[in-house]
Design a protein around this motif. Sequence first.
Motif, PDB file in Angstrom:
ATOM      1  N   ARG A  17       0.883  -1.048  -0.108  1.00 49.45           N
ATOM      2  CA  ARG A  17      -0.070   0.044  -0.111  1.00 49.45           C
ATOM      3  C   ARG A  17       0.849   1.324   0.075  1.00 49.45           C
ATOM      4  O   ARG A  17       0.658   2.201  -0.759  1.00 49.45           O
ATOM      5  N   THR A  18       1.775   1.450   0.657  1.00 51.05           N
ATOM      6  CA  THR A  18       2.752   2.217   1.053  1.00 51.05           C
ATOM      7  C   THR A  18       3.710   2.609  -0.358  1.00 51.05           C
ATOM      8  O   THR A  18       3.747   3.676  -0.769  1.00 51.05           O
ATOM      9  N   LEU A  19       4.330   1.284  -0.847  1.00 51.31           N
ATOM     10  CA  LEU A  19       4.871   1.504  -2.142  1.00 51.31           C
ATOM     11  C   LEU A  19       4.132   2.172  -3.170  1.00 51.31           C
ATOM     12  O   LEU A  19       4.406   2.882  -4.195  1.00 51.31           O
ATOM     13  N   ARG A  20       2.818   1.678  -3.360  1.00 52.42           N
ATOM     14  CA  ARG A  20       1.753   2.127  -4.320  1.00 52.42           C
ATOM     15  C   ARG A  20       1.210   3.472  -4.203  1.00 52.42           C
ATOM     16  O   ARG A  20       0.201   4.024  -4.943  1.00 52.42           O
ATOM     17  N   ARG A  21       1.592   3.818  -2.677  1.00 52.55           N
ATOM     18  CA  ARG A  21       1.393   5.488  -2.613  1.00 52.55           C
ATOM     19  C   ARG A  21      -0.310   5.563  -2.337  1.00 52.55           C
ATOM     20  O   ARG A  21      -0.919   6.617  -2.923  1.00 52.55           O
ATOM     21  N   HIS A  22      -1.030   4.519  -1.800  1.00 54.30           N
ATOM     22  CA  HIS A  22      -2.278   4.665  -1.311  1.00 54.30           C
ATOM     23  C   HIS A  22      -2.506   4.788   0.140  1.00 54.30           C
ATOM     24  O   HIS A  22      -1.782   4.333   0.660  1.00 54.30           O
ATOM     25  N   SER A  23      -3.512   5.489   0.156  1.00 52.95           N
ATOM     26  CA  SER A  23      -3.847   5.653   1.862  1.00 52.95           C
ATOM     27  C   SER A  23      -4.577   4.500   2.251  1.00 52.95           C
ATOM     28  O   SER A  23      -5.138   3.845   1.609  1.00 52.95           O
ATOM     29  N   GLN A  24      -4.916   4.500   3.454  1.00 53.97           N
ATOM     30  CA  GLN A  24      -5.639   3.391   4.195  1.00 53.97           C
ATOM     31  C   GLN A  24      -7.298   3.681   3.787  1.00 53.97           C
ATOM     32  O   GLN A  24      -7.652   2.802   3.441  1.00 53.97           O
ATOM     33  N   THR A  25      -7.513   5.071   3.721  1.00 59.13           N
ATOM     34  CA  THR A  25      -8.639   5.514   3.515  1.00 59.13           C
ATOM     35  C   THR A  25      -8.962   5.027   1.771  1.00 59.13           C
ATOM     36  O   THR A  25     -10.114   4.495   1.424  1.00 59.13           O
ATOM     37  N   ASP A  26      -7.994   5.097   1.125  1.00 62.77           N
ATOM     38  CA  ASP A  26      -8.222   4.903  -0.387  1.00 62.77           C
ATOM     39  C   ASP A  26      -8.622   3.259  -0.542  1.00 62.77           C
ATOM     40  O   ASP A  26      -9.603   2.946  -1.241  1.00 62.77           O
ATOM     41  N   ILE A  27      -7.857   2.651   0.073  1.00 62.18           N
ATOM     42  CA  ILE A  27      -8.018   1.138  -0.049  1.00 62.18           C
ATOM     43  C   ILE A  27      -9.339   0.731   0.626  1.00 62.18           C
ATOM     44  O   ILE A  27     -10.046  -0.128   0.276  1.00 62.18           O
ATOM     45  N   ALA A  28      -9.622   1.140   1.624  1.00 61.84           N
ATOM     46  CA  ALA A  28     -10.892   0.849   2.544  1.00 61.84           C
ATOM     47  C   ALA A  28     -12.233   1.225   1.695  1.00 61.84           C
ATOM     48  O   ALA A  28     -13.181   0.520   1.674  1.00 61.84           O
ATOM     49  N   GLN A  29     -12.132   2.560   0.909  1.00 70.45           N
ATOM     50  CA  GLN A  29     -13.106   2.930   0.046  1.00 70.45           C
ATOM     51  C   GLN A  29     -13.506   1.702  -0.887  1.00 70.45           C
ATOM     52  O   GLN A  29     -14.572   1.433  -1.358  1.00 70.45           O
TER      53      GLN A  29
END
Length: 120
Positions: A17-29
């Motif tokens: 998630r960090t490497l792909r520059r996504h936030s926890q909120t992005d993935i959660a949504q």
Amino acid sequence: MAHPVDVHVGQKLKQIRTLRRHSQTDIAQRLGLSFQQIQKYEIGSNRIAASRLFELAQIFDVSPAYFFEGVNGANDSEVTPCNTSTTISKALAAIEDETVKTRIVTFIEDISGMAVGRQG
């Protein structure tokens, strides 16, 4: 107490998630969850169901097996730590200058052999 494999899978989730520059909120949504649930997955306090792991693999375009890389096959309760990768991911994410960040990624790709087909 969290099972070591759950902790490892959570670390791998956080790493990608960090490497792909996504936030926890992005993935959660994308999964229809709260960001708090993603936090719990990442620290290993909540197990990730197989179906959810499959969805995460699709989001990040990796095999579900990616999340188990580094787990010691001889004893499922032992996990090989991925501290170096996590440290590198965090350090890279903290770099604000995109040009510098791109140069570092290119350097890592070059020395790892990942950029075989790229012209330099």
